[in-house]
Design an enzyme around this catalytic site. Structure first.
Site, PDB file in Angstrom:
ATOM      1  N   GLU A 114       0.815  -1.218   0.000  1.00 57.60           N
ATOM      2  CA  GLU A 114       0.000   0.000   0.000  1.00 57.60           C
ATOM      3  C   GLU A 114       0.848   1.267   0.000  1.00 57.60           C
ATOM      4  O   GLU A 114       0.434   2.296  -0.514  1.00 57.60           O
ATOM      5  CB  GLU A 114      -0.970   0.004   1.179  1.00 57.60           C
ATOM      6  CG  GLU A 114      -2.102  -1.021   1.053  1.00 57.60           C
ATOM      7  CD  GLU A 114      -1.747  -2.399   1.597  1.00 57.60           C
ATOM      8  OE1 GLU A 114      -0.557  -2.637   1.910  1.00 57.60           O
ATOM      9  OE2 GLU A 114      -2.672  -3.237   1.718  1.00 57.60           O
ATOM     10  N   PHE A 147     -11.434  -7.027  14.270  1.00 55.71           N
ATOM     11  CA  PHE A 147     -10.375  -7.536  13.408  1.00 55.71           C
ATOM     12  C   PHE A 147     -10.086  -6.528  12.289  1.00 55.71           C
ATOM     13  O   PHE A 147     -10.996  -6.048  11.624  1.00 55.71           O
ATOM     14  CB  PHE A 147     -10.792  -8.887  12.805  1.00 55.71           C
ATOM     15  CG  PHE A 147      -9.785  -9.423  11.834  1.00 55.71           C
ATOM     16  CD1 PHE A 147      -8.489  -9.744  12.258  1.00 55.71           C
ATOM     17  CD2 PHE A 147     -10.093  -9.576  10.495  1.00 55.71           C
ATOM     18  CE1 PHE A 147      -7.545 -10.215  11.360  1.00 55.71           C
ATOM     19  CE2 PHE A 147      -9.158 -10.060   9.593  1.00 55.71           C
ATOM     20  CZ  PHE A 147      -7.870 -10.378  10.034  1.00 55.71           C
ATOM     21  N   GLN A 148      -8.848  -6.191  12.114  1.00 55.30           N
ATOM     22  CA  GLN A 148      -8.389  -5.228  11.107  1.00 55.30           C
ATOM     23  C   GLN A 148      -9.044  -3.862  11.256  1.00 55.30           C
ATOM     24  O   GLN A 148      -9.319  -3.189  10.281  1.00 55.30           O
ATOM     25  CB  GLN A 148      -8.579  -5.784   9.691  1.00 55.30           C
ATOM     26  CG  GLN A 148      -7.671  -6.986   9.464  1.00 55.30           C
ATOM     27  CD  GLN A 148      -7.502  -7.339   8.003  1.00 55.30           C
ATOM     28  OE1 GLN A 148      -8.405  -7.199   7.201  1.00 55.30           O
ATOM     29  NE2 GLN A 148      -6.312  -7.831   7.663  1.00 55.30           N
ATOM     30  N   LYS A 182     -17.645  -0.929   6.011  1.00 56.96           N
ATOM     31  CA  LYS A 182     -18.139  -2.000   5.145  1.00 56.96           C
ATOM     32  C   LYS A 182     -19.650  -1.945   4.937  1.00 56.96           C
ATOM     33  O   LYS A 182     -20.141  -2.132   3.826  1.00 56.96           O
ATOM     34  CB  LYS A 182     -17.734  -3.340   5.793  1.00 56.96           C
ATOM     35  CG  LYS A 182     -17.812  -4.508   4.869  1.00 56.96           C
ATOM     36  CD  LYS A 182     -17.150  -5.739   5.471  1.00 56.96           C
ATOM     37  CE  LYS A 182     -17.340  -6.903   4.503  1.00 56.96           C
ATOM     38  NZ  LYS A 182     -16.537  -8.066   4.874  1.00 56.96           N
ATOM     39  N   MET A 235      24.369   9.444   1.531  1.00 59.07           N
ATOM     40  CA  MET A 235      24.219  10.757   2.142  1.00 59.07           C
ATOM     41  C   MET A 235      24.540  10.707   3.637  1.00 59.07           C
ATOM     42  O   MET A 235      25.142  11.634   4.187  1.00 59.07           O
ATOM     43  CB  MET A 235      22.793  11.282   1.916  1.00 59.07           C
ATOM     44  CG  MET A 235      22.569  12.700   2.394  1.00 59.07           C
ATOM     45  SD  MET A 235      23.745  13.861   1.660  1.00 59.07           S
ATOM     46  CE  MET A 235      22.814  14.465   0.254  1.00 59.07           C
TER      47      MET A 235
HETATM   48  C1  LIG Z   1      12.666   5.966   5.085  1.00 59.07           C
HETATM   49  C2  LIG Z   1      13.962   6.641   5.384  1.00 59.07           C
HETATM   50  N1  LIG Z   1      14.831   6.109   6.271  1.00 59.07           N
HETATM   51  C3  LIG Z   1      16.001   6.724   6.545  1.00 59.07           C
HETATM   52  C4  LIG Z   1      16.332   7.897   5.932  1.00 59.07           C
HETATM   53  C5  LIG Z   1      17.645   8.594   6.264  1.00 59.07           C
HETATM   54  N2  LIG Z   1      18.510   8.701   5.057  1.00 59.07           N
HETATM   55  C6  LIG Z   1      18.580   9.818   4.300  1.00 59.07           C
HETATM   56  S1  LIG Z   1      19.570   9.658   2.970  1.00 59.07           S
HETATM   57  C7  LIG Z   1      19.982   8.075   3.407  1.00 59.07           C
HETATM   58  C8  LIG Z   1      20.937   7.282   2.587  1.00 59.07           C
HETATM   59  C9  LIG Z   1      20.385   6.914   1.257  1.00 59.07           C
HETATM   60  O1  LIG Z   1      21.258   5.973   0.690  1.00 59.07           O
HETATM   61  P1  LIG Z   1      21.058   5.452  -0.782  1.00 59.07           P
HETATM   62  O2  LIG Z   1      19.638   5.085  -1.003  1.00 59.07           O
HETATM   63  O3  LIG Z   1      22.036   4.395  -1.074  1.00 59.07           O
HETATM   64  O4  LIG Z   1      21.333   6.758  -1.672  1.00 59.07           O
HETATM   65  P2  LIG Z   1      22.703   7.617  -1.802  1.00 59.07           P
HETATM   66  O5  LIG Z   1      22.679   8.654  -0.722  1.00 59.07           O
HETATM   67  O6  LIG Z   1      23.840   6.680  -1.666  1.00 59.07           O
HETATM   68  O7  LIG Z   1      22.591   8.246  -3.155  1.00 59.07           O
HETATM   69  C10 LIG Z   1      19.331   7.705   4.596  1.00 59.07           C
HETATM   70  C11 LIG Z   1      19.485   6.418   5.275  1.00 59.07           C
HETATM   71  C12 LIG Z   1      15.385   8.435   5.028  1.00 59.07           C
HETATM   72  N3  LIG Z   1      15.593   9.592   4.387  1.00 59.07           N
HETATM   73  N4  LIG Z   1      14.240   7.789   4.754  1.00 59.07           N
END
Ligand SMILES: Cc1ncc(C[n+]2csc(CCOP(=O)(O)OP(=O)(O)O)c2C)c(N)n1
Lengths: 159, 573
Positions: B55, B117-118, B167, B477
Site C-alpha cells: 500500500e 479484526f483489522q 463496510k 548521504m
Molecule cells: C525511510 C527513510 N529512512 C532513513 C532515511 C535517512 N537517510 C537519508 S539519505 C539516506 C541514505 C540513502 O542511501 P542510498 O539510497 O544508497 O542513496 P545515496 O545517498 O547513496 O545516493 C538515509 C538512510 C530516510 N531519508 N528515509
C-alpha cells in the site's frame, strides 16, 4: 502575552481533536479550551486561551483558519469582550471555619450548591483572574477537589 | 454510467463518483473491508485499477501520477494494515502539497471502537497528515463526501484527503444523488491577490537593481511557468528554484541559477545574500533553503507570494506578503510592469563572476564511474526533457545539480519528508500519467530496496520506466555526514557486504537489466535503456564509493558559508 481566541467550528465529532492536536503538533501553548453548541446546532463555539508573542499568535490564528472545520476565528484579546469561567470547589467544613467560609462566599458572589456535615461545595463565576484569587483565598481552609471550566468569552454587543 | 435518481449500493456510488471526478487510474490493493468494492470493480472497464504490491507503493504511485499530470492521485486500500501502510505516503504528499484522495475500507460501523479484526482508527491517525479527512457514517453522505474530498484535495494549496468507508456503508443502498457544486463554509482559499499588494510588488520589482526570483513548487502546481518565464526574461531577473520548483524556469536559460540552499549552487546562494529584492513565489522558506534564518537575504526587501497564509512569516519575516495563487500573482504583476526597464547588467555580471568562481564540476575518469556523470549523460541524451523521479540521498541532490530541467512537472522527488523508497513507485505512477516523454528514475542502492516489490507492478503493466540505480554500496548521504561531521565513524552505512546482486534481482522480477562500470559502458547502457520501451528497464551503475555532494551548507550554518570541496572543507568564500 495571553490571548483569548473565539472560534466558530462545525459541530462534528473530531473537531475538538483537530484543534487540540494542531496545537500540540505545532508546539503552541494551550492554557484552556472550552466548547459548546451555539444558537445554531450545527455550529459550536470554542474559546481558546493561549500564550505567545505576536509572531506565534499570528501563526496560531492562521493555522486555526486553515483547518477545514473552523468557520470563523477571532482574536478577542484587543477587542471589547466579556470573559467568564466557572469554578466548582469542594472544601472541608468545620464549626470553627464555617463562619469565615460563608462570609468569603459572599465576598466572591459565590453560591453554595451542596452542603454536608463536613464539606461544602460552592460555585463561583468570574474572570479567570478572579477564579485564581478565589482559589488562593480558600486554599487555607482545605480544598478537597476543584474543577474549572476554562474560559468562555464573547464579543460585547453593539450599543 | 449511472444517473442520479437510481438506487445504488455504496460501492456503485463510489465508482460513479470517481467517474464523475474523471478518475482514470486507481492505485489499490484489496482486502476484507473492500470485498464489495472489488466485486463492483470486477465489471468496470472505464476506470483502470492498478494492483500494487504494497500500500505504501500505491500512495507514492498516486503522488507520482499527480505530480506528473496535475490531476489528483487516487488510492484504494483496505482497513487496518492496508490503511496504516499508507501513512508514510500520505505524509509525503502532505509535506509536498500533492493532490491526492485516499479511500480506506473500514470495519462495519457497529464494530468501530471495539478493536475489531483489522480495525485501525485511520481518521485519528491521519488527522495531522491530511489536509482533511472524513469517516462516512451513512451511505446517503457518500457522494457528497467524495465530492468534497476531491474539491479539497485540488483547491487552494493542494494536499491529501482521506475518506474512510465502513463496510456496511459500502453495502447499503440509497438513491444516488450527485451534487453539482460543493460549498464548504470553512474553506475559502484566497486565490486572487490583493491588487494593492500586487501594485506595490510591481513597483518594487521595476525599481530594483538587484532582484532575485526565488521559485518554489507552488509555481509548478499552479501551472505558472509561462508567466514566470515572461516576467524573468522581459525584466532580466535571475531565477533560483527550490528542489520542487526546478523546471518552472528552463535550467538551460542564462537567467537560471539552479537550486538554492543546502546543496544549491554557490552563485544562487551568493545572489540570495546580495540581492536587494527577493521575490519568493510559491515557496515556503524551508530550513533546507534558508540555512540560518537570521543571516538569510539580510540585504533584501522580501516579497512573499503564497496561496497558504500560514507559510507567510513562518520561518522568515517578510516585508510584503501577497497571499494568493502563484499564477494569478505573476500574471497580475506582468500587467503592472512599466515599459522602461531598469539596467541590471552589473547584477548579472556579479552573478556570472560567482558562477565562474565556483562552477558545478566533477572530473571523469575512464576506469571508474561517478553519479554526476551518469546524471549529466542522461540529461544530455534526453535533452533535459525527461520526467525525472528520484529517491532520497546523494543521487537526489546530484540530480538537482546536473539534470538541467527544461520543463515544469519534470522533477518528482520527495522534498519535505525525504522518504527513501519513494522513487520507484513514484516513477511508475508518473509513467501512467505521461506517455509522451521518457520517465527516468535515479535511485540509491539503499532506497531501492525500500519499495523494490513495485518492480512487479512495472513489469506486469509493461511500464517503460528507466530505472537507473546508482550503486555506491553505501547509504551515501549518511556516509557523507559521518565523514564530515562524525569522525568518519561509518556506523551501519556500508552496504557493500550485504547488498544483493541487483541485476539478478531485477531479472528475477522479469525486468530487463544491465550493468555499467565505467563511463563508456554507462553511455551505451543509457542509450539502450532510453531506446527500449517494451517495459521497465533497469541499469545498475557501479559508481565510486566515497564521492561527496558539494557545495554544501552544513545544517544550521549560514548559506554564505558553503563547504566547497572535501580537501578544503572549511573554505568559505
Ligand atoms: C525511510 C527513510 N529512512 C532513513 C532515511 C535517512 N537517510 C537519508 S539519505 C539516506 C541514505 C540513502 O542511501 P542510498 O539510497 O544508497 O542513496 P545515496 O545517498 O547513496 O545516493 C538515509 C538512510 C530516510 N531519508 N528515509
Amino acid at each position: 502575552m495571553k490571548h483569548i481566541i473565539s472560534v466558530l467550528v462545525e459541530n462534528k465529532f473530531g473537531t475538538l481533536n483537530r484543534v487540540a492536536s494542531m496545537f500540540s503538533a505545532r508546539g503552541f501553548n494551550l492554557a484552556s479550551i472550552s466548547i459548546g453548541e451555539t444558537e445554531d446546532p450545527e455550529i459550536s463555539r470554542m474559546t481558546i486561551v493561549t500564550r505567545g508573542d505576536d509572531q506565534i499568535i499570528s501563526q496560531v490564528l492562521k493555522q486555526l483558519n486553515r483547518l477545514i472545520d473552523t468557520i470563523k476565528v477571532t482574536d478577542l484579546t484587543k477587542q471589547p469582550h466579556v470573559e467568564r469561567e466557572l469554578l466548582l470547589m469542594t472544601m472541608k467544613l468545620s464549626r470553627t471555619t464555617q463562619h469565615e467560609i460563608f462570609e468569603l462566599i459572599n465576598v466572591f458572589k459565590g453560591k453554595v450548591v451542596d452542603i454536608k456535615q463536613k464539606s461544602i461545595t460552592i460555585e463561583v463565576i468570574g474572570s479567570p483572574d478572579k477564579i485564581n484569587t478565589t482559589i488562593d483565598i480558600f486554599r487555607p481552609y482545605g480544598i478537597r477537589e476543584l474543577a474549572r471550566s476554562g474560559a468562555v468569552a464573547i464579543h460585547r454587543g453593539e450599543s | 454510467m449511472h444517473a442520479p435518481g437510481e438506487k445504488l449500493n455504496g460501492s456503485e456510488i463510489f465508482f460513479e463518483c470517481l467517474r464523475r471526478e474523471n478518475v482514470a487510474y486507481i492505485f489499490g490493493y484489496p482486502g476484507g473491508a473492500l470485498l464489495k468494492v472489488y466485486e463492483t470493480l470486477y465489471d468496470i472497464k472505464d476506470i483502470k485499477h492498478i494492483l500494487v504490491r504494497h500500500e505504501q507503493g500505491a500512495t507514492h504511485m498516486a503522488e507520482g501520477y499527480a505530480r506528473a499530470t496535475g490531476k489528483p492521485g487516487v488510492v484504494l486500500v483496505t482497513s487496518g494494515p492496508g490503511a496504516t501502510n499508507t501513512v508514510t505516503g500520505i505524509t509525503n504528499a502532505y509535506m509536498d502539497s500533492s493532490p491526492m484522495v485516499i479511500f480506506t475500507g473500514q470495519v462495519p460501523s457497529s464494530l468501530i471502537g471495539n478493536d475489531a479484526f483489522q480495525e485501525a482508527d485511520i481518521v485519528g491517525i491521519t488527522r495531522p497528515i491530511t489536509k482533511h479527512n472524513f469517516l462516512v457514517k451513512d451511505v446517503r453522505e457518500l457522494a457528497l463526501t467524495i465530492r468534497k474530498a476531491f474539491y479539497l484535495a485540488t483547491n487552494g494549496r493542494p494536499g491529501p484527503v482521506l475518506v474512510d468507508m465502513p463496510k456496511d456503508v459500502l453495502n447499503a443502498v440509497c438513491t444516488f444523488e450527485w451534487p453539482e457544486t460543493v460549498e464548504i463554509r470553512g474553506f475559502k482559499p484566497t486565490v486572487k491577490c490583493h491588487q494593492n499588494q500586487v501594485e506595490k510588488a510591481a513597483h518594487l520589482i521595476a525599481r530594483s537593481k538587484k532582484p532575485l526570483l526565488y521559485i518554489g513548487g507552488g509555481v509548478i502546481s499552479s501551472d505558472a511557468s509561462e508567466e514566470l518565464k515572461r516576467l524573468a526574461i522581459e525584466q532580466n531577473i535571475p531565477v533560483t528554484m527550490t528542489l520542487q520548483g526546478l523546471g518552472a524556469f528552463p535550467g538551460d536559460h542564462p537567467l537560471s541559477m539552479g537550486m538554492l540552499g543546502m546543496h544549491g549552487t554557490f552563485w544562487a546562494n551568493q545572489a540570495v545574500n546580495n540581492c536587494d529584492l527577493l521575490i519568493a513565489v510559491g515557496a515556503r522558506f524551508d530550513d533546507r533553503v534558508t540555512g540560518k534564518t537570521d543571516t538569510f537575504a539580510t540585504q533584501a526587501y522580501k516579497i512573499h507570494n503564497d496561496i497558504d497564509p500560514t507559510n507567510v512569516d513562518k520561518n522568515v519575516k517578510v516585508d510584503l506578503p501577497v497571499v494568493g495563487d502563484a499564477k494569478h500573482f505573476l500574471a497580475a504583476i506582468l500587467k503592472e510592469m512599466p515599459e522602461e526597464k531598469t539596467d541590471r547588467s552589473e547584477w548579472l555580471a556579479d552573478i556570472r563572476a560567482w558562477q565562474k568562481q565556483c562552477p558545478l564540476t566533477y572530473t571523469n575518469e575512464s576506469d571508474s564511474l561517478k553519479t554526476e556523470y551518469v546524471i549529466d549523460e542522461v540529461c544530455r541524451q534526453t535533452g533535459g526533457d525527461a520526467v525525472v523521479t528520484t529517491d532520497v540521498g546523494q543521487h537526489q541532490m546530484w540530480t538537482s545539480q546536473y539534470y538541467r530541467f527544461r520543463k515544469p512537472r519534470s522533477i518528482i522527488t520527495s522534498g519535505g519528508l525525504g522518504t527513501m523508497g519513494y522513487g520507484l513507485p513514484a516513477a511508475i505512477g508518473a509513467a501512467f500519467g505521461v506517455t509522451d516523454r521518457p520517465v527516468v528514475l535515479f535511485c540509491g542502492d539503499g532506497g531501492f530496496m525500500m519499495n523494490v516489490q513495485e518492480l512487479v507492478t512495472a513489469v506486469y503493466y509493461k511500464i517503460p520506466v528507466k530505472i537507473f540505480l546508482l550503486n555506491n554500496s553505501f547509504l551515501g548521504m549518511v556516509r557523507q555526514w559521518q565523514e564530515l561531521f562524525h569522525q568518519e565513524k561509518y556506523s551501519f552505512t556500508d552496504l557493500g557486504d550485504s547488498n544483493p546482486d541487483f541485476v539478478k534481482v531485477a531479472e528475477a522480477f522479469g525486468c530487463r537489466a544491465m550493468r555499467a562500470e565505467n563511463p563508456d559502458e554507462a553511455k551505451k547502457a543509457i542509450s539502450e535503456a532510453l531506446a527500449w520501451n517494451e517495459g521497465p528497464v533497469f541499469v545498475e551503475f557501479k559508481v565510486i564509493k566515497k564521492d561527496m555532494v558539494f557545495p554544501m551548507v552544513p545544517a544550521g550554518a549560514s548559506i554564505s558559508d558553503m563547504l566547497l570541496d572535501r580537501l578544503n572543507p572549511k573554505t568559505m568564500v
